[in-house]
Scaffold this motif. Structure first.
Motif, PDB file in Angstrom:
ATOM      1  N   GLU A 110       5.778   9.682   4.472  1.00  0.00           N
ATOM      2  CA  GLU A 110       4.698  10.448   3.851  1.00  0.00           C
ATOM      3  C   GLU A 110       3.727   9.523   3.134  1.00  0.00           C
ATOM      4  N   GLN A 111       4.262   8.577   2.373  1.00  0.00           N
ATOM      5  CA  GLN A 111       3.391   7.637   1.677  1.00  0.00           C
ATOM      6  C   GLN A 111       2.698   6.683   2.645  1.00  0.00           C
TER       7      GLN A 111
ATOM      8  N   TYR B 198       2.092   4.413  -4.310  1.00  0.00           N
ATOM      9  CA  TYR B 198       2.391   5.821  -4.586  1.00  0.00           C
ATOM     10  C   TYR B 198       3.819   6.002  -5.106  1.00  0.00           C
TER      11      TYR B 198
ATOM     12  N   GLN C 123       1.606   7.532   5.523  1.00  0.00           N
ATOM     13  CA  GLN C 123       0.442   8.229   6.085  1.00  0.00           C
ATOM     14  C   GLN C 123      -0.756   8.120   5.144  1.00  0.00           C
ATOM     15  N   LEU C 124      -0.509   8.166   3.850  1.00  0.00           N
ATOM     16  CA  LEU C 124      -1.603   7.963   2.897  1.00  0.00           C
ATOM     17  C   LEU C 124      -2.181   6.560   3.048  1.00  0.00           C
TER      18      LEU C 124
ATOM     19  N   ALA D  79      -1.920   9.722  10.406  1.00  0.00           N
ATOM     20  CA  ALA D  79      -3.078   9.950   9.537  1.00  0.00           C
ATOM     21  C   ALA D  79      -4.218   9.015   9.891  1.00  0.00           C
TER      22      ALA D  79
ATOM     23  N   GLN E 296       0.808  -1.212   0.000  1.00  0.00           N
ATOM     24  CA  GLN E 296       0.000   0.000   0.000  1.00  0.00           C
ATOM     25  C   GLN E 296       0.842   1.263   0.000  1.00  0.00           C
TER      26      GLN E 296
ATOM     27  N   PHE F  32      -4.162   6.242   6.300  1.00  0.00           N
ATOM     28  CA  PHE F  32      -5.475   6.871   6.217  1.00  0.00           C
ATOM     29  C   PHE F  32      -6.470   5.955   5.504  1.00  0.00           C
ATOM     30  N   VAL F  33      -6.067   5.449   4.361  1.00  0.00           N
ATOM     31  CA  VAL F  33      -6.968   4.599   3.574  1.00  0.00           C
ATOM     32  C   VAL F  33      -7.296   3.314   4.331  1.00  0.00           C
TER      33      VAL F  33
END
Length: 681
Positions: A612-613, A601, A615-616, A665, A597, A619-620
């Protein structure tokens, strides 16, 4: 000022140590004593004093000698302090309150050893009469010789859940031997981990004042009709006659609240809701549980779980005055008025909670403790609870492998509307299913004394919602029966369930039916039968924090995982020893067909890109987890608890915020997915 010293470095007896001529001087160049914080375990003080580097950073924990390798003498310590009495406290009795010592201890005061009936057990609160030992004028000297758990155990080379399971023989927090999400704690939590206080009273002493509330069917009908509600409450308190004489006294109870209609005023308006007085007679040296007759409180301000309403609280004040007019003692607490039901839902098979006549869909989190070294001041614990409320969660489970929450935790849950799942100190990993024995702990009487103390402390909090015998295991038949009887006697308004996978949790039959705990394809959470049972007590996932936290933990030299393409085209992560030590779990699972996951990105080249990725992905992942369970509310599910919502150290998995309270996130994802008004609902 408190001081500590390793016991083998002190060549004085406790009686000598607490005599004025031998009081320690920490400023002496060769002094074995060092300043200490109390509450504070041995290891927490050694880390705070610079003897050992922070075990949460890098590989520092591996440089601290583990008790299983060096023996109990390494962490057997003296705690010492001197103090003076306050002149404005002239009552004749003085009580030393020891709210938490792990594991056994000896107490010395002003040159004498103090007899203590219960001198072992991590979770017991003690209240000891020291009236005849204190000096009214001048200094008093007190020392505690604290020893580690009797069965501290060793840590296998491969780690594991609860090490070699020896610690489960004692009544203590089992996670101190390490788990798949936390490193072992080298001293096994040895030391003074909760408050030490002095209390001054007359001959009658009040403890654990409490209120319990409910609504009668007619009151629930008024609530549904939008009419003012009358709440029902019963009030109780533990009373000790410390003297050798029978005493008659007047016990006064007052219930009050601050009127919020005048909140903008410079003055505080207090409304007296109830005032009761009762004459009591207590025999010499007797301890009684006094219970007032049930009372009605009109125009009741009802307490609701987070997201369903407000959390108004009432102040409960009790005082006792002898028939001669002498004040003896007073105590106070806060309570809420609400009606609580809990039962197995026929439609889903999951346990359903109902508050004030309304069904509560449980969205909660598994809570270990705020800090693995038990550095848990009131403000820190309150922040834990506040962040759960900010995430729109409504329940926290006190996981049975830790179970070291004190009154500030429950009070914060009252304040923020967080229902509490109270769990006793049993785990399947150590108590017969994954290792150890189903008959653990060895001392059943000590376990029950600790359990009774916990129930007496927690029953007055409106947030306390259910008692559970153990984590993925039940107590042995004897303890299970005794716990069920204890709770029926002391707290009959709340249910007891034998274990976290029984009676409406998991499959309800005790089979391992919680989880999963790893990364999932986010789409899978929305499937109708992603989880086939009604209430999932543990479902968790990843938890890489922000780059600032990762750099603080592992430094700038830490390597980004390598991403290796597998035959099925999916990526496998190869991680560094630093990430592995801090219990990182990958963001992909090629074996189960779950794409990475983070790599969706792009392959991260730096730690900044990785975090940073992540955290994306966080979140998802967490938004899908919460929305997936919520969209099948009542048709398939009655609730779920995230495993875990926080870490008691700088771990890298299963968290909505890290140990330093930096939110991930995932916290904002859960907050969004748990909002009371949601498109899926």
């Amino acid at each position: 000022m408190w001081m500590i010293a390793k016991a083998r470095d002190i060549f004085l007896s406790g009686c000598e140590l607490t005599s004025p001529s031998h009081a320690p001087d920490p400023l002496h160049p060769q002094s074995p004593w060092m300043p200490a914080q109390v509450p504070g375990t041995v290891l927490a003080n050694l880390v705070g004093g610079g003897v050992y580097a922070d075990p949460y950073i890098g590989f520092n924990s591996m440089k601290i000698p583990d008790i299983g390798e060096v023996g109990p003498q390494e962490y057997t310590y003296w705690y010492f302090c001197s103090f003076e009495l306050h002149e404005e406290m002239p009552l004749p009795y003085w009580w030393l309150q020891l709210d938490g010592i792990n594991y056994s201890f000896e107490l010395f005061l002003n040159g004498k050893k103090v007899g203590v009936a219960d001198d072992r057990g991590m979770f017991l609160r003690r209240c000891i009469d020291v009236s005849d030992l204190l000096e009214a004028d001048g200094s008093n000297f007190m020392a505690l010789l604290v020893r580690p758990p009797d069965h501290y155990g060793t840590i296998p080379p491969t780690g594991g859940q609860g090490g070699d399971h020896e610690l489960a023989k004692d009544v203590a927090s089992q996670f101190f031997q390490g788990w798949d999400w936390v490193i072992p704690v080298a001293d096994r939590g040895t030391g003074v981990w909760s408050d030490i206080l002095l209390k001054n009273t007359g001959r009658l002493v009040l403890q654990d004042a409490y209120a319990q509330s409910w609504l009668e069917p007619g009151d629930l009908g008024d609530l549904k009709a939008g009419k003012p509600v009358t709440g029902q409450s019963k009030f109780g308190v533990n009373i000790t006659n410390a003297s050798d004489e029978e005493i008659t006294a007047v016990l006064t109870l007052q219930v009050q609240h601050t009127d919020t209609a005048f909140a903008d005023s410079d003055e505080e308006f207090v409304v007296i809701d109830l005032l009761l007085k009762d004459t009591i007679t207590i025999a010499p040296r007797q301890v009684v549980d006094f219970l007032f007759p049930p009372q009605s409180i009109s125009n009741a301000r009802l307490w609701w779980p987070n997201g369903m309403g407000e959390q108004p609280l009432y102040d409960l004040v009790m005082t006792v005055v002898t028939e001669e007019g002498d004040f003896s003692d007073g105590c106070q607490s806060r309570f809420g008025i609400r009606n609580l039901e809990s039962f197995v839902d026929k439609a889903t098979g999951g346990r359903k909670f109902r508050v004030n006549g309304s069904d509560v869909f449980v969205r909660g989190g598994n809570y270990i403790c705020s800090d693995a070294l038990l550095r848990q001041p009131r403000e820190r614990v309150r922040s834990d609870v506040q962040l759960h409320a900010h995430a729109n969660l409504n329940m926290m489970r006190c996981w049975g492998g830790a179970g070291c929450q004190r009154k500030p935790f429950y009070d914060a849950c009252d304040e923020f509307g967080i229902m509490v799942w109270v769990e006793f100190w049993i785990t399947g990993d150590d108590d017969g299913r994954g290792g150890g024995s189903a008959d653990f702990p060895l001392d059943h009487e000590l376990f029950m004394r600790c359990a009774e103390d916990l129930v007496r402390s927690a029953r007055g909090n409106v947030s306390t919602s259910i008692y559970v015998g153990g984590n993925e295991q039940t107590p042995c038949k004897e303890l299970d029966g005794r716990l069920r009887s204890l709770i029926a006697e002391l707290d009959g308004g709340r249910d007891y369930v034998c274990g976290s996978l029984w009676e409406g949790f998991g499959d309800g039959k005790g089979n391992f039916s919680d989880g999963p705990y790893t990364i999932q394809d986010p789409r899978s959470f929305y499937a109708k039968k992603f989880y086939p049972y009604g209430f999932n007590p543990e479902v968790g996932s990843v938890g890489l924090p922000l780059v600032t936290t990762l750099l603080a933990i592992l430094g700038e030299e830490e390597a980004v995982p390598s991403y290796i393409k597998m035959p099925n085209g999916l990526l496998m992560e190869e991680i560094s020893s630093g990430l592995e030590h801090h219990t990182y779990i990958p963001y992909g699972n090629p074996e189960l067909g779950v794409a990475n996951q983070v790599a969706l990105y792009g392959i991260p080249q730096t730690l900044e890109e990785l975090c940073e990725q992540a955290q994306l992905a966080n979140f998802v992942q967490y938004r899908a987890l919460v929305e997936g369970f919520s969209m099948h509310m009542w048709t398939d599910h009655t609730g779920f608890l995230i495993w875990k919502t926080q870490n008691p150290w700088m771990g890298l998995r299963g968290q909505l915020y890290d140990w330093s309270f930096s939110p991930l996130a995932s916290l904002f994802a859960v907050r969004l997915a748990c909002q009371p008004l949601h498109v899926f609902l």
